[in-house]
Design an enzyme around this catalytic site. Sequence first.
Site, PDB file in Angstrom:
ATOM      1  N   CYS A   1       0.825  -1.222   0.000  1.00 38.19           N
ATOM      2  CA  CYS A   1       0.000   0.000   0.000  1.00 38.19           C
ATOM      3  C   CYS A   1       0.853   1.264   0.000  1.00 38.19           C
ATOM      4  O   CYS A   1       0.325   2.367  -0.108  1.00 38.19           O
ATOM      5  CB  CYS A   1      -0.940  -0.012   1.200  1.00 38.19           C
ATOM      6  SG  CYS A   1      -1.634  -1.636   1.519  1.00 38.19           S
TER       7      CYS A   1
ATOM      8  N   HIS B   1      -9.004   3.767  -1.230  1.00 38.75           N
ATOM      9  CA  HIS B   1      -7.616   3.295  -1.129  1.00 38.75           C
ATOM     10  C   HIS B   1      -7.260   2.383  -2.305  1.00 38.75           C
ATOM     11  O   HIS B   1      -7.193   1.165  -2.155  1.00 38.75           O
ATOM     12  CB  HIS B   1      -7.450   2.571   0.215  1.00 38.75           C
ATOM     13  CG  HIS B   1      -6.078   2.023   0.467  1.00 38.75           C
ATOM     14  ND1 HIS B   1      -4.922   2.549  -0.102  1.00 38.75           N
ATOM     15  CD2 HIS B   1      -5.654   0.996   1.258  1.00 38.75           C
ATOM     16  CE1 HIS B   1      -3.879   1.845   0.315  1.00 38.75           C
ATOM     17  NE2 HIS B   1      -4.295   0.903   1.126  1.00 38.75           N
TER      18      HIS B   1
END
Lengths: 386, 143
Positions: A83, A333
């Site tokens: 991420c 996200h």
Amino acid sequence: MSRVAIVGIGHSKFGKRTDVNVAELAFESIKQAVSDAGVDKKDIKNVVVGSAGGWYEESLPAVIVNEYAGLNSVGTMRVEAACASGSAAVKAAYNSIVSGEGDVAMAVGVEKMTEVDTLTSVELIGRAGSYMWEFENYGMTFPAYYALYAVAHMNKFGTTEEDMSRVAVKAHHYGAMNPMAQFQKEITLEKALNSQVVSWPLKLYDACPLTDGSAAVVLASEDVARKLTDSPVWIKGVGYSSDSANLSKRSDYVGLEATVEAAKRAYLSAKIRPDQVDVATCHDCFTIAELMAYEDLGFCKKGDGAKLIREGQTEVGGRIPVNLDGGLKAKGHPIGATGVSMMVEVTKQLRQEAGSHQASIKNGIGLVHNVGGTGHYAYVTVLSRN
Amino acid sequence: MAEEPVLHSRRTLTLRFNIPIGKTHEFWDALKQGRFVTTKCSTCGNVCFPPQADCPKCMGDKLEWVELGRDATLVTYTYVQITPASFADSDPYIIAIGELSNGIKVLAWLEGVQPDKARPGMKLRVDTRTSKEGSPYYVFVPV
């Protein structure tokens, strides 16, 4: 060492984007970033693409993205730091300028996560630890990883489920002001607290969504940046670190050691203290992650994260406004795009272009905190007007 | 927003990995016999869990197998209610991290406890199990 500035930013609408494929999605940000920078795309020598991949059909996103945008013969690669891939892409593009390879480079973050079904996504992210010892027999999920941290934090510091829900309420409050956000609706504390349990104590509203999205930044050397713009935002310092893949090897579960270490290095290289930061984006993949980030970045003492959110210190007007773009929770996200999206937001804040959710900028310093996995990777980037 | 036209790809991809376990097969063999063991570096004495064929401390490759001990204290846990696609057949489960008396931590399912009765600090024991497919694995149970 040559200074490097962000001179152009681009950001797609985040959400479930069934209207575009991965290259079209990346192009939305690339086009804006190139135009915002005012560069000729022939002058971009390096394009680094941050994408974790696996959820969409293309295996080599860097070349697919460059081909679509007509970025021919550029130096390129796809980088992966889970991420934090977006921050890693910015770091790699930054390095290419510092090392003298070229005066202009671009970092593009893109992810298309909704082309596979939701439980397959849960599977793909759940495997992002130590497969053999955490997934094969025990079916770890990403919410489960952070839930282990949440329970330990609650147990040690008295943080409550309500404190975590407060983070979600704040995220949705600012997400409602961001036209690029996946969720643009305010929520109540009750709604967050009563949402479906995903992995106790984490509930649906403690978790970021699965998102399609892209973001891009154009970086330039000092000489070129001064010619291109009156408002360069300098990359003042970068710190990054890592930790074990296997969670059982971590020393405790109340903070991310990779963040602590990355922050230390970033503050040192930028020669600043945490209390000089005007505005920040923190990696809130789960609400507990934002509370731990406050502590691990030095915005408050260890264990005081919940106090900061209760007192409203991380809102506009507070001591250190955090995630005024809605954060991962409300903005969405898209794994590889997130770090670059954070750079875009903090650049806007430092340029005083954030409109309804503008923080007050006193020192001209912003911070981007981007975690990969559950603190497997951490990147902290300090941006500055000076 | 109206649903946009999408191409539902006709080419599917099933991934199944053949993971080499030859260098640490003793762990799984012992587990089958109900024993819980790991590697200890003969050169520097470092005990590793999960077991490793190469010592991450001194980089030596001479190891011996030692018993890990079974008694543990619950450090943290979660009750997983949304499970991944490949666990679609599983009931919700508790994942726990327990600390053994020698300080080594282990992640495994916690069985035999109602989710609302689990507490950090509670005493656990490592127990061995065999999956439906015949593979050995280990879990925590309350003492």
